[in-house]
Write a protein that holds these residues in place. Structure first.
Motif: not given
Length: 235
Positions: A185-192, A197-203
């Motif tokens: 969640a932290q990575i998604l918030d900071h980078v994306w 609204n995509g899938q968190d498996n993108i990380v």
């Protein structure tokens, strides 16, 4: 801990700081400390002198007391912001919450509550220079990595990595927080971004790509902590 294995992000001698306060002891304390750190420093004892000196030298950062005779800190802040890109850090009293709110709404970039530690003020200055004056930044060394924000490049053990813009932002975020566990969640918030609204498996996909480019097949550099997130461990 974050902060280990780092070098200064910029040359302090290229950063112009204007200290404005009507208390001589505070002015002397800040001038001495900032000069010792290598900053270019001017001082002023009231708002009129502050504006005059700002017009002469156009500071990058202004450490500005709120309560002063003549034009107060709020008015001086407004005038400075009208002159150009000046990072204004207000000095406020401990119980003056309204002053802090008024200052931030009036254009101030940050505030420090009196009494304050010099280390806290330095941290505020560092943050403002990084955010508002990227042209002053130099390369940042973190362990075997070198981050060049001007070129948007990261090198590893002397070799420039071939990274997409997203890979660059992800690796930069991981490196600057090395030793800490970062959740998806932290990575998604900071980078994306918060509106992703995509899938968190993108990380996972991008982490895998970074490991490949770093030769981190045994996952000892970018570690996965099941159910928690990812952590960079520097050699």
């Amino acid at each position: 801990m974050p902060g280990d294995n780092r070098v200064t992000l910029y040359d302090p001698s290229k950063v112009r700081v204007l200290v404005v306060d009507d208390e001589p002891s505070i002015v002397k304390f800040l001038e001495f400390g900032l000069r010792r750190e290598g900053y270019w420093v001017q001082t002023a004892r009231d708002g009129v002198e502050a504006i005059a000196k700002a017009r002469e030298s156009m500071p990058h950062v202004c450490i500005l007391d709120v309560m002063m005779p003549g034009p107060d800190g709020f008015e001086v802040c407004r005038m400075l912001k009208g002159m150009g890109n000046v990072a204004v850090i207000l000095l406020t009293a401990r119980d003056a919450i309204d002053d802090r709110v008024k200052g931030l709404l009036g254009g101030a970039d940050d505030y420090v509550v009196k009494p304050f530690s010099f280390e806290e003020l330095l941290a505020r200055i560092h943050a403002r220079v990084r955010n508002q004056f990227p042209s002053l930044l130099k390369q940042q060394e973190i362990g075997p990595f070198v981050i060049d924000d001007a070129r948007k490049e990261i090198s590893f053990r002397g070799e420039t990595l071939k990274l997409s813009s997203t890979e660059y932002e992800l690796l930069r975020y991981l490196l600057q927080n090395h030793g800490l566990v970062l959740s998806k969640a932290q990575i998604l918030d900071h980078v994306w971004g918060y509106d992703f609204n995509g899938q968190d498996n993108i990380v996972e996909v991008y982490i895998s790509a970074l490991r490949e480019k770093l030769g981190d097949r045994d996952r000892t550099l970018i570690r996965t902590l099941r159910g928690q997130g990812y952590r960079v461990d520097l050699p």
